[in-house]
Scaffold this active site. Structure first.
Site, PDB file in Angstrom:
ATOM      1  N   ALA A   1       0.754  -1.282  -0.193  1.00  0.00           N
ATOM      2  CA  ALA A   1       0.232  -0.089  -0.092  1.00  0.00           C
ATOM      3  C   ALA A   1       0.792   1.124  -0.034  1.00  0.00           C
ATOM      4  O   ALA A   1       0.910   2.024   0.866  1.00  0.00           O
ATOM      5  CB  ALA A   1      -0.759  -0.185   1.131  1.00  0.00           C
TER       6      ALA A   1
ATOM      7  N   ASN B   1       3.727   5.364 -16.635  1.00  0.00           N
ATOM      8  CA  ASN B   1       2.408   4.920 -16.109  1.00  0.00           C
ATOM      9  C   ASN B   1       2.088   6.340 -15.431  1.00  0.00           C
ATOM     10  O   ASN B   1       2.822   7.039 -14.806  1.00  0.00           O
ATOM     11  CB  ASN B   1       2.622   4.079 -15.014  1.00  0.00           C
ATOM     12  CG  ASN B   1       1.463   3.926 -14.307  1.00  0.00           C
ATOM     13  OD1 ASN B   1       1.156   4.342 -13.472  1.00  0.00           O
ATOM     14  ND2 ASN B   1       0.916   2.577 -14.519  1.00  0.00           N
TER      15      ASN B   1
ATOM     16  N   CYS C   1      -6.519   4.310  -9.162  1.00  0.00           N
ATOM     17  CA  CYS C   1      -6.396   5.432  -8.195  1.00  0.00           C
ATOM     18  C   CYS C   1      -7.822   5.867  -7.851  1.00  0.00           C
ATOM     19  O   CYS C   1      -8.779   6.021  -8.542  1.00  0.00           O
ATOM     20  CB  CYS C   1      -5.924   6.731  -9.028  1.00  0.00           C
ATOM     21  SG  CYS C   1      -4.242   6.542  -9.669  1.00  0.00           S
TER      22      CYS C   1
END
Length: 301
Positions: free
Chosen positions: A69, A98, A129
């Site tokens: 994370a 990216n 996202c």
């Protein structure tokens, strides 16, 4: 023996690239890996402004892989253009950037800035996202949101656009079709699967964020299944990823319908994995007398 593949009009010397977030922007691995041997380097996520990422701990080892994370920590587009692009220009490999963001406008801003960079061959859009305008639901978890962001980015992007799909959905084909309908030039899948680990001795979450993205060999069968389903549903090229550790794993994705593959979590286990996968595909082609690697794409029966 021809290992070249073409993704959205962009020729790659072989179908092996790096999975975003596992290879930095190439500089970090260049002392282990000859970047010239790779079909493409896919950079870590780049946002319009610096992102600090999530609180620590941010990584936890689990059976068959890892949870992370990180929160897409990155220094932002200005540093990327000043530091990383000049470094990557030294190598004979394609550069895929990216792109991450919290709003559609964030993505568009980065796409526009990168449009002036001749060294950037393609953009990979991270739709995992959280969308701050839709209650933090990821752009890639609702087909209409995915359609809108794809359509908007395509209006401004100068390079071909790869939409990186999240596996945390009910039907991956619905998402693949939405991206294709909105004008995506290619798809990449799968991104990480949401997971959790608890430290039973401390009775605490192993990751400060509580949940993290699961990657590594344990997710490969799920990834192969989703790549196959997506390949049956759309006509645009697919870049497959999820647990690839060797050439045989990569060939499995190609047979399922992927036109190229990305190596992710295994870069942390063995920094030479990407080049070993390239060699493994070549060995497979020799073993089974395959002249063109493209003959393997979708060849499962």
């Amino acid at each position: 023996m021809n290992t070249e593949v073409i993704i959205a009009g962009v020729p790659l010397k072989n179908p092996v690239m790096t999975a975003s977030g596992t290879f930095g922007s190439g500089m970090e691995y260049s002392e282990f890996v000859d970047l010239n041997r790779l079909g493409a380097v896919v950079t870590k996520g780049v946002a319009n402004v610096p992102w600090p990422g999530n609180p620590t701990p941010r990584v936890a080892e689990v059976y068959g892989g890892m949870l992370n994370a990180i929160g897409l920590q990155n220094p932002g587009i200005d540093v990327f253009l000043e530091r990383d692009i000049p470094f990557l220009k030294q190598y004979d490999t394609k550069v895929i950037v990216n792109v991450c963001g919290r709003t559609v406008e964030d993505y568009v801003e980065v796409a526009e800035r990168l449009g002036e960079e001749a060294a950037v061959a393609m953009l990979e859009i991270n739709v995992s996202c959280p969308n701050v305008k839709e209650g933090a639901i990821a752009f890639g978890q609702k087909a209409d949101a995915l359609f809108r962001i794809t359509q908007e980015i395509k209006k401004y992007a100068k390079q071909p656009v790869i939409m990186k799909l999240s596996p945390n959905v009910t039907d991956i084909t619905e998402m693949a079709k939405a991206a294709e309908a909105a004008g995506a030039d290619a798809l990449s899948l799968i991104n990480t699967i949401t997971g959790m680990k608890i430290d039973i001795h401390r009775k605490k979450f192993a990751i400060a964020n509580r949940t993290g993205g699961m990657s590594g060999p344990a997710i490969k069968p799920i990834a192969v299944r989703m790549v196959y389903q997506a390949a049956q549903a759309v006509k645009i090229p697919i870049i497959g990823m999820g647990g690839i550790a060797n050439g045989e794993d990569a060939v499995e994705f190609l047979l399922a319908g992927a036109s190229a593959v990305s190596v992710g979590a295994m870069n942390f286990v063995n920094p030479y994995t990407t080049v070993e996968v390239v060699k493994g595909i070549e060995h497979y082609m020799e073993q089974y007398h395959v002249e063109n690697v493209t003959d393997l794409i979708g060849a499962v029966s």
